[in-house]
Design an enzyme around this catalytic site. Structure first.
Site, PDB file in Angstrom:
ATOM      1  CD  GLU A 402      -3.255  -1.112   0.539  1.00  0.00           C
ATOM      2  OE1 GLU A 402      -3.204   0.237  -0.566  1.00  0.00           O
ATOM      3  OE2 GLU A 402      -3.782  -1.880   0.393  1.00  0.00           O
TER       4      GLU A 402
HETATM    5  C1  LIG Z   1       2.496  -9.938   0.756  1.00  0.00           C
HETATM    6  C2  LIG Z   1       3.085  -8.924  -0.548  1.00  0.00           C
HETATM    7  C3  LIG Z   1       1.160  -8.775  -1.042  1.00  0.00           C
HETATM    8  C4  LIG Z   1       0.999  -7.835  -2.230  1.00  0.00           C
HETATM    9  N1  LIG Z   1       0.120  -7.652  -2.579  1.00  0.00           N
HETATM   10  C5  LIG Z   1      -0.557  -7.057  -3.935  1.00  0.00           C
HETATM   11  C6  LIG Z   1      -1.139  -6.522  -4.649  1.00  0.00           C
HETATM   12  O1  LIG Z   1      -2.204  -7.375  -4.004  1.00  0.00           O
HETATM   13  N2  LIG Z   1      -1.186  -5.824  -6.415  1.00  0.00           N
HETATM   14  C7  LIG Z   1      -0.622  -4.972  -5.999  1.00  0.00           C
HETATM   15  O2  LIG Z   1      -0.516  -4.785  -7.260  1.00  0.00           O
HETATM   16  N3  LIG Z   1       0.991  -5.613  -5.718  1.00  0.00           N
HETATM   17  C8  LIG Z   1       1.199  -6.549  -4.421  1.00  0.00           C
HETATM   18  N4  LIG Z   1       2.146  -6.335  -4.011  1.00  0.00           N
HETATM   19  C9  LIG Z   1       3.956  -4.999  -4.713  1.00  0.00           C
HETATM   20  C10 LIG Z   1       3.924  -3.870  -2.888  1.00  0.00           C
HETATM   21  O3  LIG Z   1       2.454  -3.146  -3.478  1.00  0.00           O
HETATM   22  C11 LIG Z   1       4.820  -4.041  -3.091  1.00  0.00           C
HETATM   23  O4  LIG Z   1       6.079  -4.730  -3.070  1.00  0.00           O
HETATM   24  C12 LIG Z   1       5.601  -2.374  -2.658  1.00  0.00           C
HETATM   25  O5  LIG Z   1       4.708  -1.775  -3.775  1.00  0.00           O
HETATM   26  C13 LIG Z   1       6.880  -1.984  -2.937  1.00  0.00           C
HETATM   27  O6  LIG Z   1       8.000  -1.821  -4.134  1.00  0.00           O
HETATM   28  P1  LIG Z   1       8.926  -2.998  -4.546  1.00  0.00           P
HETATM   29  O7  LIG Z   1       8.692  -4.359  -3.641  1.00  0.00           O
HETATM   30  O8  LIG Z   1       9.572  -2.229  -5.891  1.00  0.00           O
HETATM   31  O9  LIG Z   1       9.830  -1.814  -3.846  1.00  0.00           O
HETATM   32  P2  LIG Z   1      10.721  -0.831  -4.294  1.00  0.00           P
HETATM   33  O10 LIG Z   1      10.306   0.718  -5.083  1.00  0.00           O
HETATM   34  O11 LIG Z   1      12.317  -1.231  -4.863  1.00  0.00           O
HETATM   35  O12 LIG Z   1      10.972  -0.543  -2.565  1.00  0.00           O
HETATM   36  C14 LIG Z   1      12.166  -0.870  -2.608  1.00  0.00           C
HETATM   37  C15 LIG Z   1      13.069  -0.060  -1.511  1.00  0.00           C
HETATM   38  O13 LIG Z   1      13.158   1.945  -1.849  1.00  0.00           O
HETATM   39  C16 LIG Z   1      12.465   2.942  -0.858  1.00  0.00           C
HETATM   40  N5  LIG Z   1      12.239   3.589  -2.517  1.00  0.00           N
HETATM   41  C17 LIG Z   1      11.455   2.949  -3.647  1.00  0.00           C
HETATM   42  N6  LIG Z   1      11.377   4.300  -3.682  1.00  0.00           N
HETATM   43  C18 LIG Z   1      11.957   5.453  -3.294  1.00  0.00           C
HETATM   44  C19 LIG Z   1      12.884   6.517  -3.658  1.00  0.00           C
HETATM   45  N7  LIG Z   1      12.129   7.312  -4.295  1.00  0.00           N
HETATM   46  N8  LIG Z   1      12.441   7.463  -2.689  1.00  0.00           N
HETATM   47  C20 LIG Z   1      13.001   6.664  -1.894  1.00  0.00           C
HETATM   48  N9  LIG Z   1      12.474   5.518  -1.261  1.00  0.00           N
HETATM   49  C21 LIG Z   1      12.326   5.033  -1.958  1.00  0.00           C
HETATM   50  C22 LIG Z   1      11.535   1.644  -0.866  1.00  0.00           C
HETATM   51  O14 LIG Z   1      10.953   2.498   0.073  1.00  0.00           O
HETATM   52  C23 LIG Z   1      12.395   0.809  -0.359  1.00  0.00           C
HETATM   53  O15 LIG Z   1      12.501   0.823   1.009  1.00  0.00           O
HETATM   54  C24 LIG Z   1       2.547  -7.188  -2.371  1.00  0.00           C
HETATM   55  C25 LIG Z   1       3.718  -7.354  -1.928  1.00  0.00           C
HETATM   56  C26 LIG Z   1       3.918  -8.338  -0.798  1.00  0.00           C
HETATM   57  C27 LIG Z   1       4.719  -8.521  -0.009  1.00  0.00           C
END
Ligand SMILES: Cc1cc2nc3c(=O)[nH]c(=O)nc-3n(C[C@H](O)[C@H](O)[C@H](O)COP(=O)(O)OP(=O)(O)OC[C@H]3O[C@@H](n4cnc5c(N)ncnc54)[C@H](O)[C@@H]3O)c2cc1C
Length: 593
Positions: A402
């Protein structure tokens, strides 16, 4: 169904520059019987039908997960946001808070339920055409089909608009979708997916995609740290045929669907986290009362009392701000037809800052509470015989999905500043006036009066000024380049979160006292401690922020102003925590609400 709402209409973020009276704030103590009824229904459903089946869910029995969704539907739990026309029961947003709080009894089922009832029903309800709503909503709300929300990709999580999934328009108006979505909750068994892809590689758009469409498949279950009883898989789109009429909203306007759904998701997730924290406080209090070491219950030890007291304080603040936020949204919707999608969207967007605060404060409080729950359980906290271990693993993801807490922290001051620049929030004149006042070394802060918690009220007013001081200084110093200063924005966010938490707790306690509630004195104690501790944290954050933005005489003047603002006599928070801990142990649970 219409339910009572507090008689006030405020603007999002308005509390930062205005003072609010206790009577106008929604608190858990003001819930109607209808609200309590939905809470009870959800609680009994979880206790009697979900919790006894957790092992089977963790073994990936998705037939059971579907049956449980069907049961939730029979109990009218899936259609709480939807009108009767589509089989829903249309309740206010406060009711959805109670429901999501109670779902926390099983974090895995809460994720399954949330992806279905929040992330799938809401986009259809708010952006669907009449035909789309008639086709999908009644079956989703009846639990006959299950929904999922597919935004993230391996290369596009926080940067949601960077998705690579592509939709190519065909001569007959239909689309062919290609791409792979990641981490899709309910992926293993959902029938319909809200999918985001770029039309012709450019125009970010939402689509309604059925599993049965040619070219749609899902991958293997992810091996996760927690939420083992919820399905998480990739969604693979390989030349998937999607009819023209399955575009959700407008081509190129997918961001409206994605971001608005997240606004809803965030305050609801705040509620789920709040519910989880309450349950864990109960577990910790009961364990501390029965576990004996050195010939006595560990609940007798000050170190354990401190933990139970702190858990209660943090949860009281989160619970207060989550209900306050729901009350603000409901108050804005009070004069609108609940079926008016535009009004609902506008109200939820209005309080997007508060929703982000609920998400961050809720998930971090839950993390703290569950960590201490494991600690209070000692070795038993580390083994699977006790639920503390499962809760601890399950909750970690709340800080990731979220919108990660980093992204939400950046959004909080970012959204406030954008609203100020658009003239929707008088932040800039208020900050300017304050800076002029504070730069005068003779400026005196108002003296404390003799009213109830007068010093705390004055402290909260001063904490708001600190928030304005940081925001004002940051805007002045960096102008449009402020977005590059994430550390300063994060300081501002932490201060704003603490101010909203402290004020929400204070207003709730004052209201409890005005209405002579039985536990009003305990609430006043909790509010006193919360304001006192928030002042300490805010001082530290503000010093860090100011030192990053100014130096020399300017910094010295600002620090002197900060000291004048933060002149709060410390209260005995140790004694307050002891009292709260003893009450939790004697009542075997969370003592408020
Ligand atoms: C159990 C689970 C269920 C999920 N369910 C869904 C679902 O139903 N539908 C769906 O669409 N997604 C889902 N997700 C995905 C989830 O929404 C994403 O994992 C989340 O948005 C973070 O994206 P990422 O994993 O690519 O992390 P990244 O975006 O790669 O982030 C990695 C780190 O970098 C930081 N970061 C990234 N960009 C910035 C910035 N601009 N400035 C500062 N810090 C930054 C982040 O805060 C984090 O600490 C789910 C994930 C999990 C683990």
């Amino acid at each position: 169904m219409s339910m009572s709402t507090p008689p006030m209409v405020a603007r999002g973020g308005g509390w930062l520059v205005e003072s609010t009276g206790p009577a106008s704030v929604l608190t858990p103590e003001k819930l109607s019987d209808e609200h309590r009824m939905i809470g009870r229904t959800a609680e009994q459903f979880l206790r009697n039908e979900v919790l006894p089946n957790l092992e089977r869910l963790e073994e990936k029995d998705w037939t059971l997960a579907r049956q449980l969704l069907r049961r939730a539907a029979e109990l009218d739990l899936i259609g709480v946001d939807a009108p009767e026309t589509y089989g829903g029961v249309q309740m206010d947003k406060t009711a959805t808070i109670l429901l999501n709080e109670r779902m926390a009894a099983s974090a895995s089922f809460a994720a399954t339920f949330g992806a279905d009832s929040n992330l799938s029903v809401l986009p259809l309800l708010l952006f669907g055409t009449d035909e789309q709503k008639r086709k999908y909503l009644p079956r989703l709300i009846a639990g006959q089909i299950v929904g999922a929300y597919a935004l993230s990709e391996s290369g596009a999580g926080s940067d949601a608009l960077g998705v690579k999934a592509r939709a190519t328009r065909q001569a007959d108006g239909s689309f062919v979708l290609n791409g792979e979505k990641m981490w899709i909750t309910n992926g293993g068994f959902a029938d319909v997916f809200i999918v985001f892809a770029k039309v012709d590689g450019q125009h970010f758009t939402a689509f309604i995609v059925e599993r049965a469409f040619p070219g749609v498949s899902t991958g293997n279950e992810e091996h996760k740290m927690g939420l083992l009883g919820s399905s998480t898989t990739p969604l693979v789109l390989q030349d998937a045929n999607v009819p023209a009429e399955n575009v959700l909203g407008e081509v190129g306007k997918g961001h409206k669907v994605a971001f608005n759904v997240l606004n809803f998701g965030r305050y609801k997730l705040g509620a789920t986290c709040s519910g989880g924290a309450k349950n864990a406080i109960g577990e910790a209090a009961k364990y501390a009362a029965t576990r004996k070491q050195f010939g006595q219950p560990i609940a007798n030890f000050g170190a354990i009392k401190f933990k139970l007291g702190e858990m209660t304080l943090r949860e009281y603040a989160v619970e207060s701000l989550v209900y306050r936020t729901a009350g603000l949204i409901d108050a804005m919707l009070a004069d609108h037809d609940p079926n008016d999608a535009q009004a609902v969207l506008a109200a939820v967007e209005e309080f997007a800052v508060e929703a982000s605060i609920a998400k961050v404060a809720g998930s971090e409080t839950l993390s703290y509470v569950l960590d201490e729950n494991v600690q209070i359980h000692g070795g038993n906290g580390y083994v699977k015989d006790y639920p503390a271990e499962r809760h601890y693993r399950d909750a970690r993801v709340n800080r990731i999905f979220e919108g990660t807490n980093e992204i939400n922290r950046l959004l909080i001051p970012g959204m406030l500043i954008r609203r100020a620049l658009k003239g929707e929030l008088p932040l800039i004149p208020a900050a300017k006036k304050l800076m002029d006042e504070l730069m005068s070394p003779t400026a005196a802060m108002p003296a404390a009066g003799a009213g109830l918690l007068d010093e705390e009220r004055r402290a909260v007013a001063s904490l708001k000024k600190v928030a304005l001081m940081i925001l004002g200084t940051a805007m002045q110093r960096y102008g449009e380049k402020l977005t590059d200063e994430q550390e300063v924005l994060t300081v501002a966010a932490d201060i704003i979160i603490d101010v909203f938490s402290a004020e929400s707790a204070l207003l709730r306690a004052l209201d409890a006292k005005e209405r002579a509630l039985a536990n009003a004195d305990l609430q006043l104690d909790a509010a006193r401690a919360i304001v006192s501790e928030a002042s300490g944290r805010i001082e530290l954050e503000a010093r860090r922020g100011l030192a990053a933005m100014a130096e020399g005489d300017m910094l010295r003047t600002q620090l002197a102003a900060l000291r004048r603002l933060l002149k709060l006599t410390p209260v005995n928070t140790v004694a307050i925590r002891r009292r709260l801990a003893d009450e939790s142990v004697s009542r075997s649970g969370y003592i408020f609400a």
